[in-house]
Design a protein around this motif. Structure first.
Motif, mmCIF file in Angstrom:
data_model
loop_
_atom_site.group_PDB
_atom_site.id
_atom_site.type_symbol
_atom_site.label_atom_id
_atom_site.label_comp_id
_atom_site.label_asym_id
_atom_site.label_seq_id
_atom_site.Cartn_x
_atom_site.Cartn_y
_atom_site.Cartn_z
ATOM 1 N N ILE A 4 0.694 -1.137 -0.080
ATOM 2 C CA ILE A 4 -0.025 0.052 -0.093
ATOM 3 C C ILE A 4 0.778 1.344 0.018
ATOM 4 O O ILE A 4 0.368 2.070 -0.465
ATOM 5 N N ASN A 5 2.145 1.307 0.539
ATOM 6 C CA ASN A 5 2.803 2.325 0.401
ATOM 7 C C ASN A 5 2.649 3.735 0.734
ATOM 8 O O ASN A 5 2.725 4.629 0.111
ATOM 9 N N THR A 6 2.096 3.870 1.990
ATOM 10 C CA THR A 6 1.874 5.113 2.489
ATOM 11 C C THR A 6 1.697 5.037 4.051
ATOM 12 O O THR A 6 1.481 3.926 4.751
ATOM 13 N N ASP B 291 -1.201 -3.901 5.875
ATOM 14 C CA ASP B 291 -0.855 -4.099 4.484
ATOM 15 C C ASP B 291 -0.397 -5.654 4.389
ATOM 16 O O ASP B 291 0.195 -6.208 5.288
ATOM 17 N N LEU B 292 -1.050 -6.472 3.694
ATOM 18 C CA LEU B 292 -1.174 -7.805 3.624
ATOM 19 C C LEU B 292 0.301 -8.275 3.022
ATOM 20 O O LEU B 292 0.644 -9.500 3.140
ATOM 21 N N GLN B 293 0.930 -7.388 2.404
ATOM 22 C CA GLN B 293 2.333 -7.885 1.886
ATOM 23 C C GLN B 293 3.176 -8.164 3.052
ATOM 24 O O GLN B 293 4.043 -9.029 2.774
ATOM 25 N N GLN B 294 2.969 -7.693 3.849
ATOM 26 C CA GLN B 294 4.114 -7.989 5.115
ATOM 27 C C GLN B 294 3.996 -9.541 5.387
ATOM 28 O O GLN B 294 4.911 -10.049 5.874
ATOM 29 N N ASP C 218 6.070 -10.861 2.753
ATOM 30 C CA ASP C 218 7.513 -10.344 3.030
ATOM 31 C C ASP C 218 7.980 -11.386 4.312
ATOM 32 O O ASP C 218 9.337 -11.583 4.316
ATOM 33 N N ASN C 219 7.370 -11.641 5.211
ATOM 34 C CA ASN C 219 7.964 -12.357 6.343
ATOM 35 C C ASN C 219 7.991 -14.007 6.157
ATOM 36 O O ASN C 219 8.189 -14.619 7.041
ATOM 37 N N GLY C 220 7.515 -14.299 5.039
ATOM 38 C CA GLY C 220 7.670 -15.665 4.759
ATOM 39 C C GLY C 220 6.421 -16.761 5.233
ATOM 40 O O GLY C 220 6.469 -17.765 5.238
ATOM 41 N N GLU C 221 5.219 -15.900 5.879
ATOM 42 C CA GLU C 221 4.332 -16.568 6.170
ATOM 43 C C GLU C 221 3.312 -17.173 5.003
ATOM 44 O O GLU C 221 2.606 -18.266 5.186
ATOM 45 N N TYR C 222 3.128 -16.465 3.666
ATOM 46 C CA TYR C 222 2.655 -17.165 2.799
ATOM 47 C C TYR C 222 3.590 -17.148 1.728
ATOM 48 O O TYR C 222 4.399 -16.127 1.300
#
Ligand code: SF4
Length: 465
Positions: free
Chosen positions: A372-374, A381-384, A387-391
């Motif tokens: 989301i970048n803000t 932000d679901l990207q985390q 990024d954390n390797g959970e998915y």
């Protein structure tokens, strides 16, 4: 004048990889289809050169109007120089079967100053290499060259009223660097011309050169022998290490069995690729975030925000390549309403308007997004989670972008649809500049905004199961 064999573009391809040059000249049909993202990056800086011409006004454009007219452009440049023209744009020169175009040529007494414009905020090694080739061809075509300079964008320039060209651009004299590189350039031109005379392509294996300094156009052709999935499908391993592991062990099972340095994250990605199965293991923190979200009485919405980064500042107070939000979409996650789309008309800086509206619209609701970048608004932000390797999903074989998440979620793009933020940003930039297909491009951006919030919704549903 004989037709040229090399140009600046083909010479640089040869510096990157001789096989790339050979294939470009002899087998252009083997070239990969250029992804829309790369096309968007290429076209981003096209009008920067036109602006830079105003640093030296009153010039005449000698450039070819068609690709068959390069030698005519060389003759036209010569004629303009002989007839006392002070400034020439797109000046063409040819020597040793190599042709170059130069952005700006300026008379300086009985010599000439050369200027090449870059739409970047810093000078990379490749730009110096380009300049050295241009210097070589100009000097070898008999021109008394006084200096060679690169013009690039001042990243600290802030627009205040009309663009101040003198402050927008930085001019760096690179003559000494060009002179130092001359023996390399001379040898390389000779080597490239000789190689192009051969009946067969040089034998060159894949390597880091396939991506540096640019992605090669023949990856599809040269890499087709690599058995997939391979270590090159593991995005958490950088390209240098991918080659080390590939050359040492070959396939993924061998790497997993024998390489001690593979960490937990990399192991997960490798196993997913081998088994063609996704991985999902949510952490305590993520489960707590979700718990909080489920317990909240607020309605939950998926959000997508789009940004563009104009090379030349468009709005007062902004800098070159500043990230500016221009559109967003909101979708209730319980299916209770329609997707709300907003695309700013861009007449004034849309960033403030976008975030004012979002702050207003998001009162008493919980927002979820992806990449989301803000910091202006609060969004989970679901990207985390990725990024954390959970998915992880095997479709994410080069990165964790929303484009590949769409593939992972089995969302197929329609033909011609926008698939990434960078292309949406390019289309918006073109709309602001009055592109003749603005209506179609606007409609593609709307579809993309809709698709992207649906993606967030689908991913959240998947994670919640
Ligand atoms: S893919 Fe790699 S090896 Fe093949 S031509 Fe391109 S740079 Fe050379």
């Amino acid at each position: 004048m004989e037709k040229h064999i090399l140009s600046k573009t083909t010479y640089i391809k040869g510096v990157q990889c001789m096989k790339q040059l050979y294939l470009t000249k002899k087998y252009p049909k083997l070239r990969d289809r250029l992804p829309a993202e790369r096309l968007a990056i290429f076209s981003r800086g096209t009008n920067v050169g036109i602006y830079a011409q105003d640093l030296f006004p009153g010039g005449i454009d000698a450039g070819p109007k068609h690709y068959t007219q390069y030698q005519k452009a060389v003759a036209r440049t010569k004629e303009l120089m002989e007839n006392g023209q002070e400034v020439i744009y797109e000046a063409a020169f040819q020597a040793n079967r190599t042709l170059i175009l130069l952005d700006i040529l300026l008379r300086n007494g009985d010599k000439w100053d050369a200027y090449e414009v870059k739409s970047s905020v810093k000078l990379s090694r490749t730009y110096y290499n380009d300049a050295a080739l241009q210097y070589n061809v100009i000097v070898n075509s008999g021109i008394a060259l006084n200096s060679f300079s690169l013009i690039y964008i001042n990243k600290d320039y802030k627009l205040d009223g009309d663009i101040n060209i003198q402050k927008l651009f930085i001019i760096t004299d690179v003559t000494q660097d060009c002179i130092k590189q001359q023996s390399f350039v001379k040898d390389k031109i000779g080597e490239e011309l000789l190689m192009l005379n051969q009946d067969e392509s040089p034998i060159i294996g894949i390597g880091k050169q396939c991506f540096e300094p640019y992605d090669c156009d023949f990856i599809g052709h040269c890499w087709k022998g690599i058995k997939r999935p391979s270590v090159f499908d593991i995005p958490s391993i950088d390209i240098s290490r991918q080659f080390v592991l590939y050359n040492k062990y070959g396939g993924l099972p061998n790497i997993l069995q024998n390489e001690k340095s593979i960490d937990e994250f990399e192991t997960i990605e490798m196993n997913c690729q081998i088994e063609k199965m996704p991985h999902l293991d949510l952490s305590e923190d993520t489960l707590n975030d979700f718990e909080e979200l489920y317990n909240s009485e607020n309605q939950k919405y998926a959000v997508k925000i789009l940004y563009f980064t104009p090379a030349l500042p468009l709005y007062s107070g902004t800098k070159p390549y500043q990230k500016i939000a221009f559109a967003y979409s909101l979708m209730p996650l319980d299916g209770s309403g329609n997707v709300e789309l907003f695309i700013a008309n861009g007449q004034n800086n849309p960033n403030e308007e976008i975030f004012d509206r979002l702050l207003n619209d998001s009162k008493n609701i919980d927002l979820l997004g992806y990449n989301i970048n803000t910091n202006y608004i609060e969004v989970l932000d679901l990207q985390q989670i990725v990024d954390n390797g959970e998915y992880y999903h095997p479709a994410m074989n080069t990165d964790y972008s929303n484009k590949l998440l769409s593939k992972a979620m089995d969302i197929r793009p329609q033909w011609g649809a926008i698939e990434s933020d960078i292309v949406a940003a390019q289309y918006y930039d073109e709309i602001l500049r009055g592109h003749k297909k603005s209506k179609e491009k606007l409609s593609l951006i709307k579809n993309y905004l809709q698709k992207e919030v649906e993606l967030v919704g689908k991913f959240f549903d998947y994670l919640s199961q």
